[in-house]
Design a protein around this motif. Structure first.
Motif, mmCIF file in Angstrom:
data_model
loop_
_atom_site.group_PDB
_atom_site.id
_atom_site.type_symbol
_atom_site.label_atom_id
_atom_site.label_comp_id
_atom_site.label_asym_id
_atom_site.label_seq_id
_atom_site.Cartn_x
_atom_site.Cartn_y
_atom_site.Cartn_z
ATOM 1 N N UNK A 176 42.571 72.949 55.415
ATOM 2 C CA UNK A 176 43.948 72.556 55.743
ATOM 3 C C UNK A 176 43.982 71.332 56.642
ATOM 4 N N UNK A 177 43.018 71.207 57.557
ATOM 5 C CA UNK A 177 42.992 70.045 58.436
ATOM 6 C C UNK A 177 42.716 68.760 57.675
ATOM 7 N N UNK A 178 41.750 68.804 56.734
ATOM 8 C CA UNK A 178 41.454 67.621 55.930
ATOM 9 C C UNK A 178 42.613 67.319 54.990
ATOM 10 N N UNK A 179 43.172 68.357 54.358
ATOM 11 C CA UNK A 179 44.305 68.146 53.454
ATOM 12 C C UNK A 179 45.509 67.586 54.176
ATOM 13 N N UNK A 180 45.790 68.089 55.378
ATOM 14 C CA UNK A 180 46.935 67.589 56.146
ATOM 15 C C UNK A 180 46.703 66.151 56.582
ATOM 16 N N UNK A 181 45.487 65.806 56.960
ATOM 17 C CA UNK A 181 45.187 64.425 57.352
ATOM 18 C C UNK A 181 45.412 63.475 56.186
ATOM 19 N N UNK A 182 45.046 63.905 54.987
ATOM 20 C CA UNK A 182 45.281 63.085 53.801
ATOM 21 C C UNK A 182 46.775 62.925 53.536
ATOM 22 N N UNK A 183 47.536 64.021 53.674
ATOM 23 C CA UNK A 183 48.984 63.956 53.426
ATOM 24 C C UNK A 183 49.668 63.057 54.452
ATOM 25 N N UNK A 184 49.282 63.185 55.712
ATOM 26 C CA UNK A 184 49.871 62.338 56.758
ATOM 27 C C UNK A 184 49.585 60.869 56.461
#
Length: 405
Positions: A176-184
């Motif tokens: 979730x941290x990597x996915x959220x960083x990509x989305x941001x």
């Protein structure tokens, strides 16, 4: 979900130059390292799941002319497709970076770097000091400041995130941290219009990239990745307005968080980012004295893995939101109540009860994106509308923008 390359048997910290190979063992597994992926043939060996822990001998490169015997080297592991063999292999340094802006983000196992291996002269390596490494690093490539996701990697900012090789869950990168960083990166930096709720997403982007000061707090930051990605992206704002980020977790995580902040602080010289202890079980942890400037954004990535902590998590979330609203009453405030940004990957259907409990507190989570990764459960991105369960705040003016709600 994503797959991660990692060392089951990390390389040693010291090695003698008389040995021309480094012995290690490698795996491809999920973020919890509880599920392995079936292997196909690689440049190192032909693998099957049954021989996952097979020791691999990696030949050392020849020493450069004039190089010192103790010059450190690293082991870098990455996965490639057959179609990538050839011209792209000439730039190996781009292959061991996780490109958050890539169209194929997450489709291959994430690369990994060992810590430096120091080579000593033959027979001069004390056996007592030959210990296995306990840390690894991953490099995450952010979009180019011009918004050109295809820019050469050397012109783009890279976050270096250190992890522990132990099983401490708060010291690893999670999906979730990597996915959220990509989305941001996609939403704030590249200005993507792809969202399942465009109105909320546009309001979020407008708020985050406004010329006003912003106060951000992340709950359960782990390695600090999401806070560091936010700080690096905030730095791209042309006007450099004040941005303060508090990355919180339990005391055991702070040493690693502080290291990652210090390693990357050159990427965001105008952004103030600090680590802090915030124990959800501590009902006195949230106070006006601790957050004197209010709160504009609350970030949570992969905080739902244990339903037993939901009461404490929700109590902390409510306290933060109540504090933010009390510090900024709508009667004449200059900024709206805070956004809540959540990245979630389902591990147990019971975790979804968090959304119902949050609604009872006046927090409406709206899904704005779904990141498929490499298969399995996707990473779901949510933004929350805080409307106050006591209806003391008119819903139509929560964001100070007509038509947002």
């Amino acid at each position: 979900m994503f797959w991660y390359l990692s060392f089951v048997r990390p390389p040693p910290s010291l090695y003698s130059t008389s040995d021309r190979t480094i012995t290690t063992s490698v795996q491809i597994a999920n973020d919890l390292r509880t599920e392995s992926r079936e292997y196909s043939s690689t440049k190192l060996t032909n693998w099957r799941p049954s021989v996952e822990y097979k020791a691999l001998d990696i030949p050392l490169p020849p020493l450069r002319p004039g190089a010192r015997a103790a010059e450190p080297l690293r082991v870098a592991l990455w996965a490639i497709l057959e179609s990538m063999v050839g011209s792209q292999m000439n730039d190996a340094s781009s292959l061991f970076r996780i490109d958050l802006a890539s169209r194929t983000f997450g489709s291959l196992p994430f690369p990994v770097l060992s810590m430096p291996i120091v080579f000593t002269a033959p027979n001069r390596t004390p056996k007592a000091k030959v210990t296995k490494q306990e840390q690894i690093e991953r490099i995450l490539l952010l979009p180019d400041i011009s918004g050109n996701s295809g820019a050469p990697h050397e012109h783009r900012k890279s976050l270096v995130i250190r992890e522990q090789t132990s099983f401490d869950l708060d010291k690893k990168l999670w999906d979730s941290g990597i996915g959220l960083s990509s989305w941001i990166s996609d939403q704030l930096f590249l200005g993507s219009t792809q969202s399942s709720n465009v109105t909320i997403t546009q309001a979020f982007r407008s708020r985050m990239m406004s010329p006003e000061a912003l106060e951000v707090v992340e709950l359960g930051t782990g390695t600090g990745l999401v806070s560091l990605a936010l700080a690096t992206l905030f730095e791209s704002h042309p006007d450099k307005p004040p941005r303060n980020i508090l990355a919180t977790d339990l005391p055991s995580a702070l040493t690693l968080i502080d290291h990652n902040i210090k390693t990357n602080d050159h990427l965001f010289p105008s952004i103030q980012i600090e680590s802090g202890i915030l124990d959800w079980e501590d009902e006195s942890a949230v106070s006006a004295e601790r957050f004197p400037s209010g709160i504009d954004l609350i970030v949570m990535a992969d905080v739902t893995y244990n339903v037993d902590v939901f009461p404490a998590l929700l109590r902390t979330l409510r306290a933060l939101l109540a504090l933010a609203v009390s510090q900024n009453p709508l009667g004449g405030m200059s900024r709206a109540p805070p956004f809540v940004l959540l990245a979630y990957k389902e591990r147990d259907p019971a975790e979804r009860s968090l959304f119902d409990h949050a609604r009872q507190l006046g927090v409406l989570f709206e899904q704005v994106a779904s990141i498929p990764g490499a298969g399995g459960a996707p990473i779901e991105i949510y933004l929350a509308l805080y409307f106050n369960s006591d209806d003391q705040i008119p819903k139509q003016s929560v964001w100070g923008m007509e038509g947002v709600i």
